[in-house]
Design a protein around this motif. Structure first.
Motif, PDB file in Angstrom:
ATOM      1  N   ALA A   1       0.839  -1.203   0.000  1.00 27.82           N
ATOM      2  CA  ALA A   1       0.000   0.000   0.000  1.00 27.82           C
ATOM      3  C   ALA A   1       0.872   1.251   0.000  1.00 27.82           C
ATOM      4  CB  ALA A   1      -0.940  -0.001   1.198  1.00 27.82           C
ATOM      5  N   LEU A   2       1.984   1.206   0.710  1.00 27.97           N
ATOM      6  CA  LEU A   2       2.904   2.346   0.702  1.00 27.97           C
ATOM      7  C   LEU A   2       3.534   2.544  -0.677  1.00 27.97           C
ATOM      8  CD1 LEU A   2       4.578   1.924   4.207  1.00 27.97           C
ATOM      9  CD2 LEU A   2       2.973   3.712   3.482  1.00 27.97           C
ATOM     10  N   VAL A   3       3.863   1.452  -1.343  1.00 34.35           N
ATOM     11  CA  VAL A   3       4.393   1.548  -2.707  1.00 34.35           C
ATOM     12  C   VAL A   3       3.351   2.198  -3.614  1.00 34.35           C
ATOM     13  CG1 VAL A   3       5.033   0.184  -4.754  1.00 34.35           C
ATOM     14  CG2 VAL A   3       6.071  -0.318  -2.533  1.00 34.35           C
ATOM     15  N   ASP A   4       2.100   1.773  -3.482  1.00 30.96           N
ATOM     16  CA  ASP A   4       1.030   2.371  -4.286  1.00 30.96           C
ATOM     17  C   ASP A   4       0.903   3.863  -4.006  1.00 30.96           C
ATOM     18  OD1 ASP A   4       0.468  -0.076  -5.429  1.00 30.96           O
ATOM     19  OD2 ASP A   4      -1.269  -0.488  -4.150  1.00 30.96           O
ATOM     20  N   LEU A   5       0.993   4.248  -2.745  1.00 26.83           N
ATOM     21  CA  LEU A   5       0.897   5.656  -2.383  1.00 26.83           C
ATOM     22  C   LEU A   5       2.085   6.455  -2.925  1.00 26.83           C
ATOM     23  CD1 LEU A   5      -0.565   7.925  -0.876  1.00 26.83           C
ATOM     24  CD2 LEU A   5       0.703   7.252   1.176  1.00 26.83           C
ATOM     25  N   ILE A   6       3.275   5.905  -2.794  1.00 28.57           N
ATOM     26  CA  ILE A   6       4.473   6.585  -3.298  1.00 28.57           C
ATOM     27  C   ILE A   6       4.410   6.742  -4.813  1.00 28.57           C
ATOM     28  CG2 ILE A   6       6.974   6.306  -3.604  1.00 28.57           C
ATOM     29  CD1 ILE A   6       6.999   5.058  -0.766  1.00 28.57           C
ATOM     30  N   ALA A   7       3.748   5.811  -5.487  1.00 21.34           N
ATOM     31  CA  ALA A   7       3.639   5.886  -6.946  1.00 21.34           C
ATOM     32  C   ALA A   7       2.773   7.052  -7.404  1.00 21.34           C
ATOM     33  CB  ALA A   7       3.080   4.574  -7.500  1.00 21.34           C
ATOM     34  N   ILE A   8       1.779   7.446  -6.602  1.00 25.95           N
ATOM     35  CA  ILE A   8       0.894   8.538  -7.028  1.00 25.95           C
ATOM     36  C   ILE A   8       1.188   9.862  -6.330  1.00 25.95           C
ATOM     37  CG2 ILE A   8      -0.984   7.008  -7.736  1.00 25.95           C
ATOM     38  CD1 ILE A   8      -2.389   7.630  -5.076  1.00 25.95           C
ATOM     39  N   ALA A   9       1.860   9.822  -5.195  1.00 25.17           N
ATOM     40  CA  ALA A   9       2.111  11.035  -4.410  1.00 25.17           C
ATOM     41  C   ALA A   9       2.844  12.139  -5.176  1.00 25.17           C
ATOM     42  CB  ALA A   9       2.859  10.688  -3.126  1.00 25.17           C
ATOM     43  N   PRO A  10       3.864  11.828  -6.007  1.00 22.33           N
ATOM     44  CA  PRO A  10       4.560  12.915  -6.707  1.00 22.33           C
ATOM     45  C   PRO A  10       3.648  13.752  -7.602  1.00 22.33           C
ATOM     46  CG  PRO A  10       5.865  10.930  -6.814  1.00 22.33           C
ATOM     47  CD  PRO A  10       4.535  10.547  -6.232  1.00 22.33           C
ATOM     48  N   PHE A  11       2.555  13.194  -8.048  1.00 26.41           N
ATOM     49  CA  PHE A  11       1.613  13.953  -8.870  1.00 26.41           C
ATOM     50  C   PHE A  11       0.806  14.922  -8.007  1.00 26.41           C
ATOM     51  CE2 PHE A  11      -2.546  14.600 -10.785  1.00 26.41           C
ATOM     52  CZ  PHE A  11      -2.210  15.012 -12.060  1.00 26.41           C
ATOM     53  N   TYR A  12       0.369  14.460  -6.842  1.00 30.41           N
ATOM     54  CA  TYR A  12      -0.526  15.263  -6.012  1.00 30.41           C
ATOM     55  C   TYR A  12       0.183  16.278  -5.128  1.00 30.41           C
ATOM     56  CZ  TYR A  12      -4.224  12.098  -7.426  1.00 30.41           C
ATOM     57  OH  TYR A  12      -5.125  11.384  -8.164  1.00 30.41           O
ATOM     58  N   LEU A  13       1.392  15.994  -4.688  1.00 29.21           N
ATOM     59  CA  LEU A  13       2.080  16.893  -3.760  1.00 29.21           C
ATOM     60  C   LEU A  13       2.247  18.317  -4.299  1.00 29.21           C
ATOM     61  CD1 LEU A  13       4.694  14.524  -2.111  1.00 29.21           C
ATOM     62  CD2 LEU A  13       2.640  15.504  -1.088  1.00 29.21           C
ATOM     63  N   PRO A  14       2.666  18.515  -5.559  1.00 28.06           N
ATOM     64  CA  PRO A  14       2.772  19.892  -6.052  1.00 28.06           C
ATOM     65  C   PRO A  14       1.418  20.609  -6.131  1.00 28.06           C
ATOM     66  CG  PRO A  14       4.050  18.418  -7.427  1.00 28.06           C
ATOM     67  CD  PRO A  14       3.248  17.569  -6.500  1.00 28.06           C
ATOM     68  N   LEU A  15       0.342  19.856  -6.227  1.00 32.59           N
ATOM     69  CA  LEU A  15      -0.983  20.478  -6.245  1.00 32.59           C
ATOM     70  C   LEU A  15      -1.376  20.965  -4.849  1.00 32.59           C
ATOM     71  CD1 LEU A  15      -2.873  17.883  -8.481  1.00 32.59           C
ATOM     72  CD2 LEU A  15      -1.867  20.055  -9.193  1.00 32.59           C
ATOM     73  N   LEU A  16      -0.844  20.318  -3.826  1.00 39.40           N
ATOM     74  CA  LEU A  16      -1.188  20.664  -2.447  1.00 39.40           C
ATOM     75  C   LEU A  16      -0.227  21.677  -1.824  1.00 39.40           C
ATOM     76  CD1 LEU A  16      -1.990  17.047  -1.192  1.00 39.40           C
ATOM     77  CD2 LEU A  16      -3.627  18.819  -1.855  1.00 39.40           C
ATOM     78  N   PHE A  17       1.034  21.621  -2.235  1.00 38.77           N
ATOM     79  CA  PHE A  17       2.059  22.477  -1.644  1.00 38.77           C
ATOM     80  C   PHE A  17       2.877  23.123  -2.755  1.00 38.77           C
ATOM     81  CE2 PHE A  17       1.525  18.679   1.031  1.00 38.77           C
ATOM     82  CZ  PHE A  17       1.047  19.258   2.189  1.00 38.77           C
ATOM     83  N   SER A  18       3.370  24.335  -2.477  1.00 37.45           N
ATOM     84  CA  SER A  18       4.283  24.940  -3.450  1.00 37.45           C
ATOM     85  C   SER A  18       5.703  24.510  -3.090  1.00 37.45           C
ATOM     86  CB  SER A  18       4.159  26.463  -3.443  1.00 37.45           C
ATOM     87  OG  SER A  18       4.510  26.965  -2.181  1.00 37.45           O
ATOM     88  N   PHE A  19       6.463  24.164  -4.118  1.00 33.64           N
ATOM     89  CA  PHE A  19       7.816  23.650  -3.918  1.00 33.64           C
ATOM     90  C   PHE A  19       8.812  24.472  -4.707  1.00 33.64           C
ATOM     91  CE2 PHE A  19       5.359  19.707  -3.255  1.00 33.64           C
ATOM     92  CZ  PHE A  19       5.913  19.295  -2.060  1.00 33.64           C
ATOM     93  N   ASP A  20      10.029  24.457  -4.235  1.00 34.89           N
ATOM     94  CA  ASP A  20      11.161  24.942  -5.007  1.00 34.89           C
ATOM     95  C   ASP A  20      11.288  24.024  -6.225  1.00 34.89           C
ATOM     96  OD1 ASP A  20      13.688  25.522  -6.016  1.00 34.89           O
ATOM     97  OD2 ASP A  20      14.673  25.508  -4.066  1.00 34.89           O
ATOM     98  N   LEU A  21      11.700  24.548  -7.357  1.00 31.99           N
ATOM     99  CA  LEU A  21      11.798  23.744  -8.576  1.00 31.99           C
ATOM    100  C   LEU A  21      12.721  22.542  -8.418  1.00 31.99           C
ATOM    101  CD1 LEU A  21      11.784  26.403 -11.420  1.00 31.99           C
ATOM    102  CD2 LEU A  21       9.961  24.837 -10.752  1.00 31.99           C
ATOM    103  N   ARG A  22      13.758  22.671  -7.602  1.00 33.55           N
ATOM    104  CA  ARG A  22      14.662  21.536  -7.388  1.00 33.55           C
ATOM    105  C   ARG A  22      13.938  20.403  -6.679  1.00 33.55           C
ATOM    106  NH1 ARG A  22      19.046  25.144  -4.579  1.00 33.55           N
ATOM    107  NH2 ARG A  22      17.063  26.004  -3.974  1.00 33.55           N
ATOM    108  N   VAL A  23      13.106  20.730  -5.721  1.00 35.13           N
ATOM    109  CA  VAL A  23      12.327  19.713  -5.020  1.00 35.13           C
ATOM    110  C   VAL A  23      11.319  19.087  -5.978  1.00 35.13           C
ATOM    111  CG1 VAL A  23      10.685  19.311  -3.131  1.00 35.13           C
ATOM    112  CG2 VAL A  23      12.623  20.856  -2.799  1.00 35.13           C
TER     113      VAL A  23
END
Length: 145
Positions: A99-121
């Protein structure tokens, strides 16, 4: 009726006896492998310039499919005894390795929508999309061993 639908979805996602379950597994496996190929191709600037829109559309399609899969697995996990109980069982399921692998697979798509990041991050998060390759473990008994 609700319980029958839940059981049928559980069988399709967790048990390989059904032909449709195998078709779903193969579809998800192919989608995972295509995602890895797309991430590699996207790293070539000439290809990204030419096919960037397609890469983005494919990413969105893939994330939608993987998100639906993840949510369905959380919904049906309570059929198993070790995850019995509505909320506590689902929480126990969400911290299992697969389940954690499944979450890690989709998290990179959603995280920038929820938080603003430095371009390097943001670039680092995009690299984590390669973690989708770990989802192959779910569909290969020999790799799980």
């Amino acid at each position: 009726m609700y319980a029958q639908i839940k059981l049928k979805i559980f069988e399709l996602m967790e048990q390989d006896e059904h032909v449709m379950a195998r078709i779903i597994d193969i579809f998800l496996l192919v989608l995972i492998l295509l995602n890895v190929i797309m991430v590699v191709l996207e790293s070539v600037s000439a290809l990204d310039d030419r096919f960037g829109v397609f890469f983005i559309e494919f990413e969105v399609f893939s994330v939608v499919v993987f998100t639906v899969e993840y949510l369905l697995r959380i919904w049906v996990c309570t059929i198993r005894r070790e995850f019995d109980g509505s909320i506590k069982g689902r929480l126990r399921y969400t911290i299992t390795p697969m389940a954690l692998v499944d979450l890690i697979a989709i998290a990179p798509f959603y995280l920038p929508l929820l938080f603003s990041f430095d371009l390097r991050v943001l670039r680092l998060l995009r690299l984590f999309r390669l973690m989708r390759l770990l989802k192959v473990l779910r569909y290969s008994e020999s790799l799980r061993v």
